[in-house]
Design a protein around this motif. Structure first.
Motif, PDB file in Angstrom:
ATOM      1  N   PHE A  77       0.836  -1.193   0.000  1.00  0.00           N
ATOM      2  CA  PHE A  77       0.000   0.000   0.000  1.00  0.00           C
ATOM      3  C   PHE A  77       0.871   1.243   0.000  1.00  0.00           C
ATOM      4  CE2 PHE A  77      -2.096   3.485   2.258  1.00  0.00           C
ATOM      5  CZ  PHE A  77      -3.259   3.607   1.498  1.00  0.00           C
ATOM      6  N   LYS A  82      -2.723   5.461  -2.772  1.00  0.00           N
ATOM      7  CA  LYS A  82      -3.968   5.024  -2.132  1.00  0.00           C
ATOM      8  C   LYS A  82      -4.453   3.651  -2.590  1.00  0.00           C
ATOM      9  CE  LYS A  82      -4.096   9.105  -0.207  1.00  0.00           C
ATOM     10  NZ  LYS A  82      -3.632   9.311   1.161  1.00  0.00           N
ATOM     11  N   TYR A  83      -3.550   2.751  -2.924  1.00  0.00           N
ATOM     12  CA  TYR A  83      -3.979   1.387  -3.197  1.00  0.00           C
ATOM     13  C   TYR A  83      -2.839   0.411  -2.973  1.00  0.00           C
ATOM     14  CZ  TYR A  83      -2.014   2.173  -7.953  1.00  0.00           C
ATOM     15  OH  TYR A  83      -1.210   2.478  -9.021  1.00  0.00           O
ATOM     16  N   SER A  84      -3.213  -0.854  -2.847  1.00  0.00           N
ATOM     17  CA  SER A  84      -2.250  -1.952  -2.784  1.00  0.00           C
ATOM     18  C   SER A  84      -2.748  -3.023  -3.748  1.00  0.00           C
ATOM     19  CB  SER A  84      -2.155  -2.512  -1.356  1.00  0.00           C
ATOM     20  OG  SER A  84      -3.429  -2.952  -0.913  1.00  0.00           O
ATOM     21  N   GLY A  85      -1.942  -4.045  -3.950  1.00  0.00           N
ATOM     22  CA  GLY A  85      -2.373  -5.082  -4.890  1.00  0.00           C
ATOM     23  C   GLY A  85      -1.435  -6.262  -4.917  1.00  0.00           C
ATOM     24  N   VAL A  95      -6.195  -5.230  -7.527  1.00  0.00           N
ATOM     25  CA  VAL A  95      -5.876  -3.946  -6.908  1.00  0.00           C
ATOM     26  C   VAL A  95      -7.033  -3.557  -5.996  1.00  0.00           C
ATOM     27  CG1 VAL A  95      -5.451  -1.497  -7.299  1.00  0.00           C
ATOM     28  CG2 VAL A  95      -4.472  -3.178  -8.852  1.00  0.00           C
ATOM     29  N   MET A  96      -6.713  -3.030  -4.829  1.00  0.00           N
ATOM     30  CA  MET A  96      -7.732  -2.566  -3.879  1.00  0.00           C
ATOM     31  C   MET A  96      -7.311  -1.201  -3.356  1.00  0.00           C
ATOM     32  SD  MET A  96      -9.008  -4.359  -0.333  1.00  0.00           S
ATOM     33  CE  MET A  96      -7.317  -4.481   0.314  1.00  0.00           C
ATOM     34  N   GLY A  97      -8.224  -0.230  -3.449  1.00  0.00           N
ATOM     35  CA  GLY A  97      -7.874   1.099  -2.958  1.00  0.00           C
ATOM     36  C   GLY A  97      -8.996   2.085  -3.177  1.00  0.00           C
ATOM     37  N   THR A  99     -11.436   4.571  -4.841  1.00  0.00           N
ATOM     38  CA  THR A  99     -12.032   4.443  -6.171  1.00  0.00           C
ATOM     39  C   THR A  99     -11.415   5.373  -7.203  1.00  0.00           C
ATOM     40  OG1 THR A  99     -14.124   3.832  -5.140  1.00  0.00           O
ATOM     41  CG2 THR A  99     -14.214   4.488  -7.444  1.00  0.00           C
ATOM     42  N   VAL A 102      -7.990   4.257  -8.322  1.00  0.00           N
ATOM     43  CA  VAL A 102      -7.927   2.996  -9.081  1.00  0.00           C
ATOM     44  C   VAL A 102      -8.637   3.132 -10.425  1.00  0.00           C
ATOM     45  CG1 VAL A 102      -8.594   0.568  -9.100  1.00  0.00           C
ATOM     46  CG2 VAL A 102      -7.765   1.611  -6.985  1.00  0.00           C
TER      47      VAL A 102
END
Length: 214
Positions: A77, A82-85, A95-97, A99, A102
């Motif tokens: 992260f 503002k995301y990690s994956g 990928v999650m973070g 909106t 992303v």
């Protein structure tokens, strides 16, 4: 010093107004099980980061007996992006973070500028689902904010979270003018920052560097 008075105080939202302990409320999407498996895979792969979001999702995965796929690559992260994956061993990239980072304009603007960074998103992401995560407000937060107000101290809230989310929490604890919020990622110059400090109460999407500047 005598004759000098504090005019305003900047508070970080997480861990100050809120406890910093998060929990997953709900996962939504056309394929909820697929979305749950994806976030479980990312959370398990990035567990070593000691990220509260990752810990909350790991707890959710354990409670719901979710399985995680094995990964060949992990993208930690980043408070800037503002995301990690991760990339699974069979080649799927998750990928999650936030909106907008992303899927939206923040990602598009970085690509347009050609800025290289770890875990660069290539191609058009496909949305698997949305995760609702709740942070707990400290029981002492509202009385503390009230005390500051009685002492003539104006409070500003700074947070890496979405500005609308931070604003809603600020309103819950009684911070005056909490509806005046700004997305700090849009503050491009020092003049922009100074204007926002003079007119806004809640700052969202704040990077660690901007927190120091504030």
């Amino acid at each position: 010093e005598e004759g000098r008075h504090l005019k305003w105080l900047a508070l970080d939202k997480t861990g100050t107004i809120t406890t910093g302990s998060m929990e997953v409320v709900e996962v939504r999407g056309e394929d909820v099980r697929g979305a749950e498996r994806a976030i479980s895979t990312i959370a398990v792969a990035t567990r070593g980061e000691a990220n509260e979001t990752s810990r909350a999702i790991c707890a959710y995965a354990e409670t719901h007996d979710l399985k995680a796929d094995a990964c060949s690559r992990v993208i930690p992260f980043s408070s800037r992006y503002k995301y990690s994956g991760c990339v699974t061993e069979d080649g799927r990239a998750y990928v999650m973070g936030a909106t907008q980072f992303v899927l939206g304009t923040e990602r598009a603007s970085r690509e347009a500028q050609g800025l290289p960074f770890e875990g660069h998103i290539v191609g058009e992401p496909q949305t698997l689902g949305f995760v609702a995560i709740r942070d707990q407000i400290r029981p002492t937060a509202a009385p503390t904010i009230s005390y500051f107000g009685k002492q003539g101290v104006s409070v500003r809230v700074i947070s890496g979270d979405d500005p609308a989310t931070a604003s809603a929490i600020a309103r819950q604890v009684g911070i005056p003018n909490a509806e005046r919020y700004v997305d700090a990622s849009t503050l491009e110059s020092e003049d922009d920052l100074l204007w926002a400090v003079a007119h806004d109460t809640v700052f969202g999407r704040v990077t660690p560097d901007m927190k120091r500047r504030l």
